[in-house]
Design a protein around this motif. Structure first.
Motif, PDB file in Angstrom:
ATOM      1  N   GLY A   1       4.071  19.349 -11.776  1.00  0.00           N
ATOM      2  CA  GLY A   1       5.276  19.936 -12.361  1.00  0.00           C
ATOM      3  C   GLY A   1       5.097  20.211 -13.837  1.00  0.00           C
ATOM      4  O   GLY A   1       5.551  21.237 -14.363  1.00  0.00           O
ATOM      5  N   SER A   2       4.393  19.375 -14.486  1.00  0.00           N
ATOM      6  CA  SER A   2       4.161  19.563 -15.918  1.00  0.00           C
ATOM      7  C   SER A   2       3.258  20.768 -16.144  1.00  0.00           C
ATOM      8  O   SER A   2       3.455  21.543 -17.083  1.00  0.00           O
ATOM      9  N   ALA A   3       2.245  20.942 -15.240  1.00  0.00           N
ATOM     10  CA  ALA A   3       1.330  22.075 -15.387  1.00  0.00           C
ATOM     11  C   ALA A   3       2.075  23.391 -15.147  1.00  0.00           C
ATOM     12  O   ALA A   3       1.832  24.394 -15.829  1.00  0.00           O
ATOM     13  N   GLU A   4       2.977  23.448 -14.146  1.00  0.00           N
ATOM     14  CA  GLU A   4       3.721  24.670 -13.864  1.00  0.00           C
ATOM     15  C   GLU A   4       4.607  25.058 -15.046  1.00  0.00           C
ATOM     16  O   GLU A   4       4.769  26.222 -15.375  1.00  0.00           O
ATOM     17  N   GLN A   5       5.172  24.008 -15.703  1.00  0.00           N
ATOM     18  CA  GLN A   5       6.018  24.302 -16.857  1.00  0.00           C
ATOM     19  C   GLN A   5       5.221  24.905 -17.999  1.00  0.00           C
ATOM     20  O   GLN A   5       5.698  25.764 -18.735  1.00  0.00           O
ATOM     21  N   ARG A   6       3.973  24.472 -18.127  1.00  0.00           N
ATOM     22  CA  ARG A   6       3.143  25.045 -19.182  1.00  0.00           C
ATOM     23  C   ARG A   6       2.787  26.480 -18.864  1.00  0.00           C
ATOM     24  O   ARG A   6       2.634  27.323 -19.717  1.00  0.00           O
TER      25      ARG A   6
ATOM     26  N   THR B   1       0.836  -1.202   0.000  1.00  0.00           N
ATOM     27  CA  THR B   1       0.000   0.000   0.000  1.00  0.00           C
ATOM     28  C   THR B   1       0.872   1.253   0.000  1.00  0.00           C
ATOM     29  O   THR B   1       0.588   2.239  -0.700  1.00  0.00           O
ATOM     30  N   ALA B   2       1.959   1.194   0.775  1.00  0.00           N
ATOM     31  CA  ALA B   2       2.886   2.331   0.799  1.00  0.00           C
ATOM     32  C   ALA B   2       3.512   2.549  -0.576  1.00  0.00           C
ATOM     33  O   ALA B   2       3.681   3.691  -1.026  1.00  0.00           O
ATOM     34  N   PHE B   3       3.848   1.425  -1.264  1.00  0.00           N
ATOM     35  CA  PHE B   3       4.395   1.557  -2.630  1.00  0.00           C
ATOM     36  C   PHE B   3       3.373   2.207  -3.549  1.00  0.00           C
ATOM     37  O   PHE B   3       3.714   3.060  -4.395  1.00  0.00           O
ATOM     38  N   ALA B   4       2.082   1.845  -3.366  1.00  0.00           N
ATOM     39  CA  ALA B   4       1.035   2.432  -4.209  1.00  0.00           C
ATOM     40  C   ALA B   4       0.903   3.930  -3.918  1.00  0.00           C
ATOM     41  O   ALA B   4       0.712   4.736  -4.852  1.00  0.00           O
ATOM     42  N   ASP B   5       1.015   4.289  -2.627  1.00  0.00           N
ATOM     43  CA  ASP B   5       0.939   5.709  -2.275  1.00  0.00           C
ATOM     44  C   ASP B   5       2.107   6.479  -2.885  1.00  0.00           C
ATOM     45  O   ASP B   5       1.935   7.605  -3.406  1.00  0.00           O
ATOM     46  N   ILE B   6       3.292   5.900  -2.814  1.00  0.00           N
ATOM     47  CA  ILE B   6       4.470   6.551  -3.411  1.00  0.00           C
ATOM     48  C   ILE B   6       4.262   6.749  -4.895  1.00  0.00           C
ATOM     49  O   ILE B   6       4.576   7.811  -5.467  1.00  0.00           O
ATOM     50  N   ARG B   7       3.698   5.732  -5.525  1.00  0.00           N
ATOM     51  CA  ARG B   7       3.491   5.826  -6.974  1.00  0.00           C
ATOM     52  C   ARG B   7       2.453   6.898  -7.304  1.00  0.00           C
ATOM     53  O   ARG B   7       2.623   7.683  -8.257  1.00  0.00           O
ATOM     54  N   ARG B   8       1.348   6.952  -6.475  1.00  0.00           N
ATOM     55  CA  ARG B   8       0.333   7.970  -6.731  1.00  0.00           C
ATOM     56  C   ARG B   8       0.902   9.365  -6.493  1.00  0.00           C
ATOM     57  O   ARG B   8       0.643  10.297  -7.267  1.00  0.00           O
ATOM     58  N   ARG B   9       1.682   9.503  -5.408  1.00  0.00           N
ATOM     59  CA  ARG B   9       2.247  10.814  -5.098  1.00  0.00           C
ATOM     60  C   ARG B   9       3.215  11.263  -6.186  1.00  0.00           C
ATOM     61  O   ARG B   9       3.227  12.409  -6.612  1.00  0.00           O
ATOM     62  N   PHE B  10       3.976  10.322  -6.647  1.00  0.00           N
ATOM     63  CA  PHE B  10       4.925  10.646  -7.706  1.00  0.00           C
ATOM     64  C   PHE B  10       4.197  11.063  -8.975  1.00  0.00           C
ATOM     65  O   PHE B  10       4.582  12.024  -9.649  1.00  0.00           O
ATOM     66  N   ALA B  11       3.102  10.340  -9.280  1.00  0.00           N
ATOM     67  CA  ALA B  11       2.334  10.693 -10.481  1.00  0.00           C
ATOM     68  C   ALA B  11       1.702  12.076 -10.322  1.00  0.00           C
ATOM     69  O   ALA B  11       1.664  12.876 -11.281  1.00  0.00           O
ATOM     70  N   ARG B  12       1.203  12.416  -9.084  1.00  0.00           N
ATOM     71  CA  ARG B  12       0.573  13.713  -8.877  1.00  0.00           C
ATOM     72  C   ARG B  12       1.596  14.844  -8.998  1.00  0.00           C
ATOM     73  O   ARG B  12       1.340  15.859  -9.641  1.00  0.00           O
ATOM     74  N   GLU B  13       2.750  14.614  -8.399  1.00  0.00           N
ATOM     75  CA  GLU B  13       3.801  15.640  -8.473  1.00  0.00           C
ATOM     76  C   GLU B  13       4.266  15.825  -9.904  1.00  0.00           C
ATOM     77  O   GLU B  13       4.565  16.937 -10.344  1.00  0.00           O
ATOM     78  N   ALA B  14       4.305  14.720 -10.651  1.00  0.00           N
ATOM     79  CA  ALA B  14       4.735  14.831 -12.047  1.00  0.00           C
ATOM     80  C   ALA B  14       3.727  15.632 -12.845  1.00  0.00           C
ATOM     81  O   ALA B  14       4.108  16.454 -13.708  1.00  0.00           O
ATOM     82  N   ARG B  15       2.419  15.432 -12.550  1.00  0.00           N
ATOM     83  CA  ARG B  15       1.401  16.200 -13.276  1.00  0.00           C
ATOM     84  C   ARG B  15       1.480  17.683 -12.914  1.00  0.00           C
ATOM     85  O   ARG B  15       1.367  18.562 -13.769  1.00  0.00           O
TER      86      ARG B  15
END
Length: 814
Positions: A809-814, A793-807
């Motif tokens: 970061g991508s929005a700020e760059q735009r 579950t912790a791995f899933a949370d890390i993956r979700r958090r990483f995906a959210r931060e990636a999104r």
């Protein structure tokens, strides 16, 4: 938290086959009556007896089983018994075809008559070789022959004399020269000279020339008539010779004709022989080399003349059943080449050319087995070029044609014979392994039509009370068959335990009589070394120890690499994500177990479990299947409400060869769960077993060798009492361990623990309660499964958090 419930270790009595010498009521096998039948093969024996008794042609049989099962011996015994009650088949011979010598004639005869026919023909030729020359030496023949010669000479001489007389009267000289006859005038009693001829008047010369022409014409007429007179003379001589030869041949052949009066084809052949002998009576008159013939018909000085000239009248015996009073033949062909199956035509070199005749036709196994049974090894028939095709053709057509591989392939330019095919009625028994039968059934459409019966020899016999006595009798019979010493009751029990171990099943005895016979003979050798009268249990143990010592070099090297630390295997302590998995290596016929270190590493990822063995193409398909089953269990058991967010790698450390099989899938799953839960695994244990998607432990092979392999490593380093092996509970019935392991378990120095589910293995190896989901759909707090699920579950949370931060970061760059 409280200690988990762990499966109990097996007691010593569960580790060996329950066979002891107290079960037998004899001291040695000397007093044991051998079996009168074959133990445990009732199904196959019934099929074999059916094949032997059926008359229909296509019900040939394929006998399948493992080498050493006694297939060949039992097959021969059943066929011999069936053959003894059947009538002897017909004899077969080849004789010369006087009309077409390249197509010899096959003749069938009652059993035993082939040799009688051959001897009768030899005696006929010997008699004629003596009688015909005697007839031509008789006074009657010589008188009649002289009369013919004198009549011919008289007729010719009279005609020639008349010409010479007329020439003399007309003063014409007939002069014989190397170039023929020439003519000249006469002057008195002398031939006229040229001067005398020229001195004649014209009228006298014309009269002389006319006289010479007339004399020349008359001489020519006499000479032209000579060939006709000679032909008439020869015919008269031939008629005289033929009549005399007919008289001798008829007298001699009458006895042979009477001896074979009821056999139509023999009588027909004798008629052809008679005609040919009469036409070629001169064969009996040939003189030995270097002796000149007389002026009349040549007369032999000895009746034993060159044998080659009499070959057309001999008999080539292909099959003779005269030596056996009753019974059909049972032929075992160990080398079923094309020639050995259907026969061959041999050749000899004469003047640089290959020549042959009907006496050089040799029979094949099908000829010898005709009317009975032919036993062939399936693999050998299939391995010989064109042999399998020829066998099928003969069975399909019901006859045996004789040809060579060169003829079939168009490689033979030598003129060969085309013998008349022999009608075939035979029961063919093929002996092979099961894979041969199934491959032929699948790939050869003719095979199921020609071999409609299959006899599948059993490999095992249940260890039931009623079978133990029978098995002891089987051992007694095998010992007597190889002339070995009697076995003591303890030796019989020890050999039965080895038989159980050979099957890998403590409830199944081996029916491999080859294995048992070899064991008995080796034990007899060691008993002889002790100068003992009987084979004891100690001799059986010596055979086992010596066999392991002979074949154990690689095993010793493998274990030495572990004990010296070259290969890293722990037998104490605890480590996260590391376990001792067990495997079996087979070198030739020898198997031994060896532990291997299996490790796992985990981190957050996209749900991929990397099998390093498969990635490096060292893992086989079954091993890969086990890995996929492991992933299925993992995905369906833990964190089912979140995406699988795991990246894991599994590898057999220090493994540089191929890996196959799924017997390590339980070890792989436990190692992976250990790495996820960060729960150390007790390195005092090794584990083997296959796991399914529900976590159930499934049986594996080689369990005895695997246990002994890890035990020997632990024993070399020193047994601590905490060491042991986890095995599938379903493999307990397969345990036939060596006494050294049983003794260590009995002394509390080693443990063997059965597993039913993966939870049993986790409880023993980690010391943690695995835990089951409760009504709240959660694992008990602190349980190993709860820790695994929390990590995933912790791995899933890390993956979700990483995906959210990636999104973001991508929005700020735009």
């Amino acid at each position: 938290m409280p200690q988990p419930d762990q499966p109990a270790a097996l007691p010593p009595e569960a580790l060996r086959a329950p066979v002891s010498e107290s079960e037998f009521d004899f001291d040695t096998t000397r007093s044991v009556e051998p079996l009168g039948a074959w133990l445990g093969q009732d199904r196959s024996i019934g099929v074999m007896r059916m094949a032997a008794a059926m008359e229909q042609g296509d019900f040939n049989a394929f006998v399948m089983g493992n080498p050493g099962s006694g297939r060949h011996r039992i097959t021969r015994a059943i066929l011999a018994d069936a053959a003894s009650g059947r009538p002897s088949p017909r004899d077969w011979v080849y004789v010369n075809n006087f009309d077409a010598p390249h197509k010899p004639i096959a003749i069938a005869l009652p059993p035993g008559d082939a040799e009688r026919f051959r001897k009768a023909m030899e005696e006929l030729i010997d008699d004629l070789a003596a009688d015909i020359p005697a007839l031509f030496e008789s006074d009657d023949y010589q008188t009649r022959r002289r009369a013919i010669e004198e009549a011919f000479a008289s007729t010719h001489e009279e005609a020639m004399s008349a010409v010479f007389e007329e020439a003399r009267a007309r003063k014409v000289a007939i002069i014989r020269t190397p170039m023929g006859f020439t003519f000249a005038g006469m002057h008195g009693d002398e031939v006229m000279t040229k001067e005398q001829y020229e001195a004649l008047s014209d009228a006298e010369r014309e009269a002389l020339d006319a006289a010479m022409e007339e004399i020349q014409e008359k001489l020519s007429e006499v000479l032209r008539a000579l060939p006709k007179q000679q032909k008439a003379h020869r015919q008269e001589v031939e008629e005289l010779n033929s009549g005399l030869a007919r008289q001798g041949v008829d007298a001699a052949i009458a006895g042979v004709r009477e001896a074979f009066a009821g056999q139509e084809r023999v009588v027909e052949h004798l008629d052809r022989v008679r005609d040919h002998l009469i036409e070629n009576a001169g064969l009996f008159m040939q003189r030995p080399a270097g002796e000149e013939a007389g002026p009349s018909f040549p007369v032999a000085t000895s009746p034993h003349v060159t044998k080659e000239q009499f070959q057309p009248y001999t008999v080539n015996v292909m099959v003779s059943n005269g030596k056996q009073e009753t019974g059909a033949p049972v032929v075992v062909e160990d080398l079923p080449t094309l020639d050995n199956l259907i026969g061959r035509v041999e050749y000899v070199s004469q003047m640089g050319a290959l020549v042959t005749n009907f006496t050089m036709i040799k029979p094949g196994a099908l000829h010898r087995a005709n009317g009975g049974y032919l036993v062939l090894d399936a693999l050998r028939v299939l391995s010989e070029p064109m042999a399998w095709d020829a066998l099928k053709r003969c069975l399909r057509t019901g006859e045996i044609p004789i040809y060579s591989a060169g003829e079939r392939m168009g490689l033979l330019s030598t003129v060969s014979l085309k013998p008349e095919p022999v009608p075939l009625k035979v029961r063919v028994i093929l002996i092979g392994e099961r894979q041969h039968y199934y491959l032929l059934s699948a790939l050869d459409p003719d095979f199921p039509q020609l071999f409609k019966l299959e006899a599948d020899f059993d490999d095992h016999l249940p260890l039931a009370d009623e079978n133990r006595t029978g098995y002891a009798r089987l051992i007694a019979g095998l010992a007597r068959r190889v002339d070995a010493r009697p076995l003591e009751a303890g030796a019989v029990a020890a050999l039965m335990r080895e038989s159980l171990r050979a099957t890998g099943d403590a409830e199944r005895l081996s029916l491999n009589t080859g294995f048992l016979t070899d064991f008995i003979q080796e034990a007899d050798f060691w008993a002889a070394q002790r100068k003992a009268a009987h084979i004891s249990a100690a001799d059986i143990d010596t055979v086992t120890a010596e066999r392991e010592r002979r074949a154990g070099r690689l095993r010793e090297l493998s274990h030495e690499a572990i004990t010296r630390g070259t290969m890293l295997i722990d037998t104490d302590g605890a480590r996260v994500g590391q376990i001792n998995a067990l495997s079996v290596l087979q070198i030739g016929g020898y198997m031994f177990g060896r532990p291997s270190r299996l490790t796992a590493r985990v981190r957050p990822g996209a749900g991929k479990v990397v099998d390093i063995e498969r990635e490096t193409e060292l893992g086989g398909p079954i091993h890969s299947k086990g890995m996929l089953i492991l992933q299925g269990y993992l995905a369906a058991t833990y964190a089912t409400t979140a995406p699988m967010s795991l990246w894991a790698s599994l590898v057999f450390e220090q493994s540089y060869g191929g890996v196959d099989g799924d017997s390590a899938s339980a070890a792989e799953l436990i190692t992976l769960l250990s790495a996820l839960a960060e729960a150390p695994i007790d390195q005092s244990f090794a584990i083997t077993g296959s796991v399914n998607q529900f976590g159930d432990i499934q049986p594996i092979g080689g369990v005895n060798e695997k246990i002994e392999g890890f035990f020997d490593i632990c024993a070399a380093r020193g047994l601590t009492g905490s060491q042991g092996v986890l095995i599938p509970a379903s493999n307990v019935k397969n345990l036939c361990l060596r006494q050294r392991v049983v003794d260590a378990v009995e002394a509390g120095q080693f443990r063997i623990i059965p597993m039913t589910t993966i939870a049993d293995g986790l409880a023993v190896l980690t010391g943690l309660e695995p835990g089951e989901r409760g009504p709240d759909d959660a694992f008990p707090e602190g349980s190993l499964n709860a820790r695994v699920e929390a990590r995933l579950t912790a791995f899933a949370d890390i993956r979700r958090r990483f995906a959210r931060e990636a999104r973001n970061g991508s929005a700020e760059q735009r």
